[in-house]
Design an enzyme around this catalytic site. Structure first.
Site, PDB file in Angstrom:
ATOM      1  N   ASP A 140      53.771  -1.615  66.948  1.00 57.75           N
ATOM      2  CA  ASP A 140      54.735  -2.630  66.468  1.00 57.75           C
ATOM      3  C   ASP A 140      53.971  -3.473  65.458  1.00 57.75           C
ATOM      4  O   ASP A 140      52.967  -4.330  66.064  1.00 57.75           O
ATOM      5  CB  ASP A 140      55.384  -3.518  67.574  1.00 57.75           C
ATOM      6  CG  ASP A 140      56.632  -4.389  67.095  1.00 57.75           C
ATOM      7  OD1 ASP A 140      56.704  -4.382  66.086  1.00 57.75           O
ATOM      8  OD2 ASP A 140      56.830  -5.101  68.010  1.00 57.75           O
TER       9      ASP A 140
ATOM     10  N   ASP B 159      59.276  -1.371  60.985  1.00 55.27           N
ATOM     11  CA  ASP B 159      57.891  -1.816  61.499  1.00 55.27           C
ATOM     12  C   ASP B 159      57.526  -1.480  62.805  1.00 55.27           C
ATOM     13  O   ASP B 159      56.915  -1.961  63.358  1.00 55.27           O
ATOM     14  CB  ASP B 159      57.922  -3.461  61.234  1.00 55.27           C
ATOM     15  CG  ASP B 159      58.996  -3.884  62.325  1.00 55.27           C
ATOM     16  OD1 ASP B 159      59.740  -3.248  62.641  1.00 55.27           O
ATOM     17  OD2 ASP B 159      59.231  -5.313  62.499  1.00 55.27           O
ATOM     18  N   GLU B 160      58.050  -0.423  63.225  1.00 53.85           N
ATOM     19  CA  GLU B 160      57.745   0.205  64.649  1.00 53.85           C
ATOM     20  C   GLU B 160      57.971   1.997  64.749  1.00 53.85           C
ATOM     21  O   GLU B 160      58.469   2.364  63.839  1.00 53.85           O
ATOM     22  CB  GLU B 160      59.033  -0.138  65.622  1.00 53.85           C
ATOM     23  CG  GLU B 160      59.013  -1.580  65.999  1.00 53.85           C
ATOM     24  CD  GLU B 160      59.982  -1.988  67.213  1.00 53.85           C
ATOM     25  OE1 GLU B 160      59.797  -1.467  68.311  1.00 53.85           O
ATOM     26  OE2 GLU B 160      61.122  -2.495  66.792  1.00 53.85           O
TER      27      GLU B 160
END
Length: 388
Positions: free
Chosen positions: A11, A106-107
């Site tokens: 993350d 973003d993960e």
């Protein structure tokens, strides 16, 4: 012999704001937020940890954010830039595992089964990935590792920013036990209120709750909640194989019901998706809207475009129509848009009409300006203006 799964969840920390600070080091240590507009209907979509200390979070109105943090530095989003940096990060992750499931800009999850000889333990791999992403992009990530995606994701959020938390096999239930039930996917404020009436406050309480209590209050879903509280999740890491869809979503720290704020957030996501489509030489036929309400219940609506496209306008108009039909004043904590039925640009460009061809010319010029002069050289007025 049963093989213990090895899953990492990665993350990126305060991703949008971190990219802005990396690109402009003078912002380091300052309260920075990425957001749209300046009025009461302007909305924050990301905030640095310095800004979060003042209570500025995703979905906070710009008006409230400035009241909480008078020195807030507000920057318009540069979704093209975030997409490019996201691809850089995913390329790094691909060097550590052949199976990477990107779940948002973003993960991502990594399946590290069978990589022990190459990367060592999950902790070794997590430490190495953090260093590799930092070296390649200048950004920090938080990493969680476990035998399941569920526990790995929770672990990644346990020590942000720049954290590394590994939950060893067999210790999942004990590690989860003292944590609040609210961090379990699917348990929102209303469900938490019901659980409080049953004196169930932590995951440990929920993990040992009698089935009849849970069935009586939650129906067939009750026993499933208890399994989640124990960290039991056999969902595989799925790299998706050949690209079947391309989308982006945003989790909001505060529930958002205002339709104009939701539309503005949706437009920003569409800009990012359409740029990614063009970057990959793809056109999309189908647009899907995703919403998650205060109770974490997911809602998806889908529509086909009249013509395949990689342009923001037709994709946004389709997504906005779905939003207008679906939202109806409800509050949401996640909004996303994805495109599917993808085809190569060369094959599908024949379907362009005159209006779409004109917008394609304008968009190509805008993309050129962004690449030459920077991602903030040009953007849509709606994403800058006060929408009051």
């Amino acid at each position: 012999m049963i093989t213990t799964r090895r899953v990492l969840h990665v993350d990126l920390d305060a991703f949008f704001a971190s990219v802005e600070i990396r690109d402009n080091p003078s912002l380091a240590g300052k309260p920075v937020a990425v957001g749209y507009g300046e009025g009461s209907r302007g909305v924050i979509c990301a905030a640095s940890y310095e800004a979060r200390a003042f209570g500025v979070r995703a979905a906070t109105s710009v008006h409230v954010a400035r009241a909480r943090c008078p020195n807030l530095i507000l920057i318009p989003p540069r979704h093209d830039r975030y997409s490019d940096v996201s691809r850089e990060v995913m390329e790094v992750l691909g060097r550590w595992s052949p199976v990477v499931e990107q779940v948002s800009v973003d993960e991502a999850y990594l399946d590290l089964n069978g990589t022990e000889q190459l990367h060592g333990s999950l902790e070794d791999a997590g430490r190495g990935i953090r260093a590799a992403v930092k070296s390649a992009t200048g950004l920090t990530i938080s990493v969680g590792g476990a035998s399941s995606k569920l526990v790995a994701k929770i672990a990644a959020g346990a020590e942000k920013p720049n954290g590394l938390t590994i939950v060893s096999p067999g210790s999942e239930a004990a590690w989860l036990a003292p944590r609040k039930v609210g961090v379990i996917p699917g348990i929102g404020p209303v469900a938490q209120s019901v659980l409080r009436e049953l004196d169930i406050l932590t995951r440990g309480d929920l993990a040992t709750a009698p089935d009849d209590h849970l069935v009586r209050r939650f129906g067939d879903r009750g026993p499933d909640l208890r399994l989640l509280a124990r960290g039991i999740d056999d969902t595989p890491v799925d790299d998706g194989g050949e690209r079947k869809s391309l989308g982006r979503e945003m989790t909001l720290d505060d529930d958002v019901a205002d339709p104009e704020a939701l539309e503005t957030l949706l437009l920003g996501l569409v800009e990012e998706v359409s740029y990614s489509l063009r970057s990959e030489g793809l056109l999309a036929r189908t647009v899907t809207l995703k919403l998650k309400d205060a109770e974490f219940q997911s809602i998806t609506r889908q529509v086909k475009l009249a013509q395949p496209s990689d342009l923001a306008s037709p994709i946004f108009e389709a997504a906005r129509a779905l939003l207008e039909k679906t939202a109806r004043g409800s509050a949401y904590r996640l909004i996303g848009v994805s495109t599917s039925d993808l085809g190569e640009e060369e094959q599908l460009a024949l379907f362009d009409g005159a209006a779409q061809a004109r917008e394609r010319t304008i968009t190509a010029a805008a993309d050129t300006m962004r690449r030459k002069y920077g991602e903030d050289a040009i953007t849509r007025a709606r994403l800058l203006e006060d929408v009051d």
